[in-house]
Design a protein around this motif. Sequence first.
Motif, PDB file in Angstrom:
ATOM      1  N   GLN A 231       0.829  -1.202   0.000  1.00 32.64           N
ATOM      2  CA  GLN A 231       0.000   0.000   0.000  1.00 32.64           C
ATOM      3  C   GLN A 231       0.865   1.255   0.000  1.00 32.64           C
ATOM      4  OE1 GLN A 231      -3.241  -0.290   3.017  1.00 32.64           O
ATOM      5  NE2 GLN A 231      -2.693  -2.459   3.012  1.00 32.64           N
ATOM      6  N   LYS A 232       1.907   1.251   0.793  1.00 31.09           N
ATOM      7  CA  LYS A 232       2.799   2.407   0.830  1.00 31.09           C
ATOM      8  C   LYS A 232       3.447   2.643  -0.523  1.00 31.09           C
ATOM      9  CE  LYS A 232       3.967   2.054   5.766  1.00 31.09           C
ATOM     10  NZ  LYS A 232       5.043   1.746   6.744  1.00 31.09           N
ATOM     11  N   GLU A 233       3.863   1.554  -1.172  1.00 28.74           N
ATOM     12  CA  GLU A 233       4.521   1.688  -2.468  1.00 28.74           C
ATOM     13  C   GLU A 233       3.545   2.166  -3.539  1.00 28.74           C
ATOM     14  OE1 GLU A 233       7.734   1.785  -5.001  1.00 28.74           O
ATOM     15  OE2 GLU A 233       7.685   1.509  -2.824  1.00 28.74           O
ATOM     16  N   ILE A 234       2.332   1.633  -3.521  1.00 36.57           N
ATOM     17  CA  ILE A 234       1.306   2.062  -4.487  1.00 36.57           C
ATOM     18  C   ILE A 234       0.999   3.544  -4.302  1.00 36.57           C
ATOM     19  CG2 ILE A 234      -1.139   1.797  -5.076  1.00 36.57           C
ATOM     20  CD1 ILE A 234      -0.756  -1.243  -4.492  1.00 36.57           C
ATOM     21  N   LYS A 235       0.877   3.972  -3.054  1.00 35.87           N
ATOM     22  CA  LYS A 235       0.615   5.383  -2.785  1.00 35.87           C
ATOM     23  C   LYS A 235       1.794   6.252  -3.204  1.00 35.87           C
ATOM     24  CE  LYS A 235      -1.290   6.606   1.102  1.00 35.87           C
ATOM     25  NZ  LYS A 235      -1.613   6.694   2.547  1.00 35.87           N
ATOM     26  N   ALA A 236       3.009   5.791  -2.922  1.00 34.86           N
ATOM     27  CA  ALA A 236       4.191   6.580  -3.267  1.00 34.86           C
ATOM     28  C   ALA A 236       4.299   6.789  -4.769  1.00 34.86           C
ATOM     29  CB  ALA A 236       5.451   5.895  -2.738  1.00 34.86           C
ATOM     30  N   ARG A 237       3.876   5.806  -5.541  1.00 33.90           N
ATOM     31  CA  ARG A 237       3.945   5.913  -6.999  1.00 33.90           C
ATOM     32  C   ARG A 237       2.716   6.593  -7.592  1.00 33.90           C
ATOM     33  NH1 ARG A 237       6.863   0.388  -9.304  1.00 33.90           N
ATOM     34  NH2 ARG A 237       8.194  -0.013  -7.492  1.00 33.90           N
ATOM     35  N   GLY A 238       1.715   6.868  -6.761  1.00 29.61           N
ATOM     36  CA  GLY A 238       0.504   7.510  -7.261  1.00 29.61           C
ATOM     37  C   GLY A 238      -0.336   6.635  -8.163  1.00 29.61           C
ATOM     38  N   LEU A 239      -0.243   5.318  -7.989  1.00 28.73           N
ATOM     39  CA  LEU A 239      -0.964   4.394  -8.866  1.00 28.73           C
ATOM     40  C   LEU A 239      -2.429   4.279  -8.465  1.00 28.73           C
ATOM     41  CD1 LEU A 239       1.610   1.462  -9.179  1.00 28.73           C
ATOM     42  CD2 LEU A 239       1.349   3.466 -10.656  1.00 28.73           C
ATOM     43  N   GLY A 240      -3.271   4.133  -9.457  1.00 27.33           N
ATOM     44  CA  GLY A 240      -4.675   3.886  -9.206  1.00 27.33           C
ATOM     45  C   GLY A 240      -4.997   2.411  -9.260  1.00 27.33           C
ATOM     46  N   LEU A 241      -6.114   2.032  -8.631  1.00 26.47           N
ATOM     47  CA  LEU A 241      -6.604   0.658  -8.642  1.00 26.47           C
ATOM     48  C   LEU A 241      -8.039   0.669  -9.159  1.00 26.47           C
ATOM     49  CD1 LEU A 241      -5.020   1.000  -5.519  1.00 26.47           C
ATOM     50  CD2 LEU A 241      -4.808  -1.403  -6.135  1.00 26.47           C
ATOM     51  N   THR A 242      -8.293  -0.132 -10.182  1.00 24.61           N
ATOM     52  CA  THR A 242      -9.618  -0.145 -10.806  1.00 24.61           C
ATOM     53  C   THR A 242     -10.416  -1.326 -10.251  1.00 24.61           C
ATOM     54  OG1 THR A 242      -8.891  -1.480 -12.702  1.00 24.61           O
ATOM     55  CG2 THR A 242      -8.643   0.903 -12.879  1.00 24.61           C
ATOM     56  N   VAL A 243     -11.217  -1.069  -9.247  1.00 21.52           N
ATOM     57  CA  VAL A 243     -11.936  -2.111  -8.505  1.00 21.52           C
ATOM     58  C   VAL A 243     -13.334  -2.293  -9.093  1.00 21.52           C
ATOM     59  CG1 VAL A 243     -12.841  -2.749  -6.242  1.00 21.52           C
ATOM     60  CG2 VAL A 243     -10.595  -1.656  -6.438  1.00 21.52           C
ATOM     61  N   CYS A 244     -13.776  -3.545  -9.160  1.00 17.02           N
ATOM     62  CA  CYS A 244     -15.077  -3.894  -9.741  1.00 17.02           C
ATOM     63  C   CYS A 244     -15.867  -4.689  -8.699  1.00 17.02           C
ATOM     64  CB  CYS A 244     -14.886  -4.703 -11.011  1.00 17.02           C
ATOM     65  SG  CYS A 244     -13.828  -3.896 -12.231  1.00 17.02           S
ATOM     66  N   PRO A 245     -16.637  -4.015  -7.851  1.00 19.89           N
ATOM     67  CA  PRO A 245     -17.245  -4.680  -6.690  1.00 19.89           C
ATOM     68  C   PRO A 245     -18.176  -5.838  -7.019  1.00 19.89           C
ATOM     69  CG  PRO A 245     -17.274  -2.301  -6.412  1.00 19.89           C
ATOM     70  CD  PRO A 245     -16.834  -2.556  -7.814  1.00 19.89           C
ATOM     71  N   ILE A 246     -19.076  -5.671  -7.978  1.00 15.52           N
ATOM     72  CA  ILE A 246     -20.008  -6.757  -8.282  1.00 15.52           C
ATOM     73  C   ILE A 246     -19.254  -7.963  -8.816  1.00 15.52           C
ATOM     74  CG2 ILE A 246     -21.932  -7.466  -9.748  1.00 15.52           C
ATOM     75  CD1 ILE A 246     -23.051  -4.655  -9.523  1.00 15.52           C
ATOM     76  N   SER A 247     -18.307  -7.730  -9.710  1.00  9.36           N
ATOM     77  CA  SER A 247     -17.468  -8.814 -10.223  1.00  9.36           C
ATOM     78  C   SER A 247     -16.757  -9.533  -9.093  1.00  9.36           C
ATOM     79  CB  SER A 247     -16.456  -8.240 -11.217  1.00  9.36           C
ATOM     80  OG  SER A 247     -15.478  -9.184 -11.565  1.00  9.36           O
ATOM     81  N   ASN A 248     -16.174  -8.771  -8.182  1.00  6.90           N
ATOM     82  CA  ASN A 248     -15.445  -9.383  -7.070  1.00  6.90           C
ATOM     83  C   ASN A 248     -16.343 -10.203  -6.164  1.00  6.90           C
ATOM     84  OD1 ASN A 248     -13.086  -8.258  -7.973  1.00  6.90           O
ATOM     85  ND2 ASN A 248     -13.026  -6.620  -6.470  1.00  6.90           N
ATOM     86  N   SER A 249     -17.620  -9.819  -6.090  1.00  6.41           N
ATOM     87  CA  SER A 249     -18.530 -10.549  -5.208  1.00  6.41           C
ATOM     88  C   SER A 249     -18.744 -11.983  -5.670  1.00  6.41           C
ATOM     89  CB  SER A 249     -19.874  -9.823  -5.115  1.00  6.41           C
ATOM     90  OG  SER A 249     -20.619  -9.947  -6.319  1.00  6.41           O
ATOM     91  N   TYR A 250     -18.531 -12.254  -6.954  1.00  5.69           N
ATOM     92  CA  TYR A 250     -18.657 -13.621  -7.451  1.00  5.69           C
ATOM     93  C   TYR A 250     -17.510 -14.491  -6.958  1.00  5.69           C
ATOM     94  CZ  TYR A 250     -22.507 -12.513 -10.621  1.00  5.69           C
ATOM     95  OH  TYR A 250     -23.720 -12.162 -11.132  1.00  5.69           O
ATOM     96  N   VAL A 251     -16.395 -13.862  -6.611  1.00  9.54           N
ATOM     97  CA  VAL A 251     -15.229 -14.600  -6.133  1.00  9.54           C
ATOM     98  C   VAL A 251     -15.253 -14.742  -4.620  1.00  9.54           C
ATOM     99  CG1 VAL A 251     -12.706 -14.633  -6.043  1.00  9.54           C
ATOM    100  CG2 VAL A 251     -13.874 -13.807  -8.094  1.00  9.54           C
ATOM    101  N   ARG A 252     -15.572 -13.640  -3.933  1.00 10.61           N
ATOM    102  CA  ARG A 252     -15.427 -13.612  -2.482  1.00 10.61           C
ATOM    103  C   ARG A 252     -16.751 -13.536  -1.737  1.00 10.61           C
ATOM    104  NH1 ARG A 252     -11.360  -9.402   0.569  1.00 10.61           N
ATOM    105  NH2 ARG A 252      -9.775 -10.366  -0.749  1.00 10.61           N
TER     106      ARG A 252
END
Length: 334
Positions: A231-252
Amino acid sequence: MQQFISQVPKCELHLHIEGTLEPELKFALAARNNVELPYTDVDEMRAGYRFHDLPSFLACYYEGMSVLLTEADFYDLAWAYLTKAQEQNVRYAEIFFDPQAHTSRGVPFGTVIRGLRRALIDARRLLDVRAQLIMCFLRDFTAEYAMATLMESLPYQEWIIGVGLDSDERGNPPEKFAKVFARARAEGYQLTMHCDLDQENSVDHIRQCLDVIGVDRIDHGVNSLESEELQKEIKARGLGLTVCPISNSYVRGSAWQDAVRQMLDRGLRVTISSDDPAYMNGYVTENLLAVQAVTPLTPAEVLQLQRNAFEIAWLPDAAKDGYLAELDRYAGAN
């Protein structure tokens, strides 16, 4: 809040165009191309969309592509999504396409991209929806096939903003495609990769995206919540994360529900998208409403999710500023 979410100007960055193939269009294209489908009607087709993990989803996903054969088919596919996007006030979208899913069954690369490109041009002119294409490699094919596909894309490079990596992650880590992505970077493409939810070695795959590939953003990436260092590294690089909640619900199941909340609270540049909405029963508005239903968002947080998306979009600064100003006007009026 439902009205606020429905009408907010949106940016979608994780959308597979093949995953927008609704059953009605699938039947129409099958009739046009004399393709026989293993379903008698739309309801039976929808009932056949039964999956509980990534491999079982992919089996349905690739089966549906058999009706996509001509440039007109790819135009109609993209136009249907872009029309839906306009209805949901999506102002800008970056759209994945999977050329290997088509070239591997004999459909030429040029047929695929010319159809998609014409739809994007018409949408900008007629719908005031702007979109760009991201070419994804299928990770369960060889790296050599990915490299060949990259070379095949170069005559169309002006039509493609970046490259990504999707399909079955099991046994197919990011480092398998290191040379392909290094060449793509050298050719001027932006880089992203899927790090799907709860896959084998998920945390290590995110680390490879950062240290081996050097991605410009991460698709999904929810398992970064398991590592403070990541998380620290992702924040330091300013990277975005493209999250898909409904899709993820099929997995978890329901356990994904607080992931967006955690990412917001930890200052990660989380965004919300719809992934494969024809199969997941939810476009981007429905995904935002799904999050709102289980971890209530404030108007400011809804705006922040959209601000994150516009800020990490692969657009010139002037275009970003225009969309962000539109978002600020919406905030001021509501």
